[in-house]
Design an enzyme around this catalytic site. Sequence first.
Site, PDB file in Angstrom:
ATOM      1  N   CYS A 266       0.876  -1.238  -0.167  1.00  0.00           N
ATOM      2  CA  CYS A 266       0.127  -0.030  -0.062  1.00  0.00           C
ATOM      3  C   CYS A 266       0.671   1.417   0.064  1.00  0.00           C
ATOM      4  O   CYS A 266       0.514   2.071  -0.781  1.00  0.00           O
ATOM      5  CB  CYS A 266      -0.941  -0.051   1.325  1.00  0.00           C
ATOM      6  SG  CYS A 266      -0.242  -0.545   2.678  1.00  0.00           S
TER       7      CYS A 266
ATOM      8  N   HIS B 111      -2.815   6.531   4.662  1.00  0.00           N
ATOM      9  CA  HIS B 111      -1.615   6.702   4.833  1.00  0.00           C
ATOM     10  C   HIS B 111      -1.082   7.986   4.321  1.00  0.00           C
ATOM     11  O   HIS B 111      -1.412   8.488   3.499  1.00  0.00           O
ATOM     12  CB  HIS B 111      -0.730   5.483   4.095  1.00  0.00           C
ATOM     13  CG  HIS B 111      -0.685   4.082   4.673  1.00  0.00           C
ATOM     14  ND1 HIS B 111      -1.311   3.790   5.862  1.00  0.00           N
ATOM     15  CD2 HIS B 111      -0.157   2.902   4.132  1.00  0.00           C
ATOM     16  CE1 HIS B 111      -1.544   2.516   6.242  1.00  0.00           C
ATOM     17  NE2 HIS B 111      -0.631   2.104   5.184  1.00  0.00           N
TER      18      HIS B 111
END
Lengths: 334, 334
Positions: free
Chosen positions: A128, A241
């Site tokens: 990711c 994130h």
Amino acid sequence: MNVAIVGASGAVGQELMKVLDDLNFPVDNLTLFGSKRSAGRSYSFRGKDCVVKELCHNDDFRGIDIAFVSAGGSTSKEFASTITKYGTLMIDNSSAFRMDKDVPLVVPEVNGADAFNTPRRIIANPNCTTILMVVALKAIADISPIKRVHVASYQAASGAGAAAMDELVKQYAQIAAGEAPTVEKFAYQLAYNLIPHIDVFTDNGYTKEEMKMHNETRKIMHSDDISVSATCVRVPVLRAHSESVWVETESPVSPEEAREALAKADGVVVVDNPAEKAYPMPLDASGKDPVYVGRIRRDIANPNGLTFWLSGDQIRKGAALNAVQIAQYILNNS
Amino acid sequence: MNVAIVGASGAVGQELMKVLDDLNFPVDNLTLFGSKRSAGRSYSFRGKDCVVKELCHNDDFRGIDIAFVSAGGSTSKEFASTITKYGTLMIDNSSAFRMDKDVPLVVPEVNGADAFNTPRRIIANPNCTTILMVVALKAIADISPIKRVHVASYQAASGAGAAAMDELVKQYAQIAAGEAPTVEKFAYQLAYNLIPHIDVFTDNGYTKEEMKMHNETRKIMHSDDISVSATCVRVPVLRAHSESVWVETESPVSPEEAREALAKADGVVVVDNPAEKAYPMPLDASGKDPVYVGRIRRDIANPNGLTFWLSGDQIRKGAALNAVQIAQYILNNS
């Protein structure tokens, strides 16, 4: 298309159902697979109830065109031959096959064409944190080749799954009530804390997560000239994130050139107006598709350097969305 | 010594009283000053009640040897001549005088001797994020001169004061209760979020906080050959800052050399045993004096590079402790 999701009850599995619908992916039949524990659960997809089947070594994947697999590396390894036995294309969210030479590692905005080279009928969905970064790096590499990257990550609880997100919320409630917080999903309490440790440590002192950012970036961007030194840190954020990135290019790229290229880049939205307090933040990126890039400026410690800040949803572009975009890229370009 | 604290009711002012006591600083009389609003409040110091006096332009500082000043840059500027009029040494926590040529900027472990050169009777206490970093950088610079630093900070709410810490706690309670969180102390909600914006933006796209890390590091370390590119980010942590740091030295320094030097360095505690999940974390650093350094390893993107991670208490070493240590250094070396 006959589509399957393996790991349907997980955070990414659930998001995959949403993304298939959001992207109007042509699904004729959706088959859901899961562990023995989640078998029998039912989820609604486009008005129809789908019941989760237990993933077994049998002929269940016959007739399925694409299987999105997100049930951990060991499940991916164990079931890859069962899933691909009748030609099903396996788009795998785990790290099991990412560095295998005969498995492409794909971020459509960067190396979509690699998705057509699938001798094993497996395509790997990258890590990711790497996906979010390379979407931005691509725009810069198109101006001048990238030599070095330094990146500090600020990774949300979602990277450790839905139960980890619940644990974070629960920790704040427990602390407010004067109770000791439950610590099961991370090595330490995450509420009001930071944990500079994601995945296991390797011999060179970097974690596997950090080495993925180095190795996967090189593979996706087709360049062994790029080196990436990452420090990956878990932060008490729920599902997006963020990353502080420094990039050194072969020849200097100005912030203006970079901003212009990023503004035009697929999958990127530039949010970079300090005067208006406009910059990417994980709360704004949550549940959204783009990688948000801002704070674009000269690296004052490197004449060939640039630095920027990005936020992106870990479950969407960091996992489910990228997986479905790979399938979509293949459909649109076949 | 006759000691004064200006800004006694603030987070740093309160910590200054604790630190003076913790360090057994020789205090004959403690005089507390504050704004009109906090005047009249009473605090206990070594069993005696001290009442906060309103800070005025008068002769209140006559006979005071050292004044620790932490009431914001504009108060420091306005009152510097009043405070120093009769020879009182002003140790100033604000950024008002830090870059003035005739004001030393001191971190005792790095450049303690500078504290003796005070033509204006003012010593500046550096920016908190810079203090924590230079304590660690010093150990490395003693092996080989530092050329470049890249640093991503993870800064606690405390940097914005006690009320900002309270606001963060309150936001979690409000979110849990389904209410909209109060946002007054930061530009945006900090709970479950990150804000890549500390202090105001400057023309080059860096914030003042980020430029402080560049300018103050050079001044403290006596080297204009060092460049620091920083990205400073507010994180939902209460009172300890953390930093991901990459350092490029003139000649290569191995992680082993750096670890050994850091282990011996004043003010540093090395916490670096990945196999035992031992690394610095802000929760562990809160309320403590040292700068905790770990994750020490080679920068795999730079043959002359090292990278590490640190955490340190923002209110103690980042502010109050360093200020008292400056005074202590002068006493011990006079």
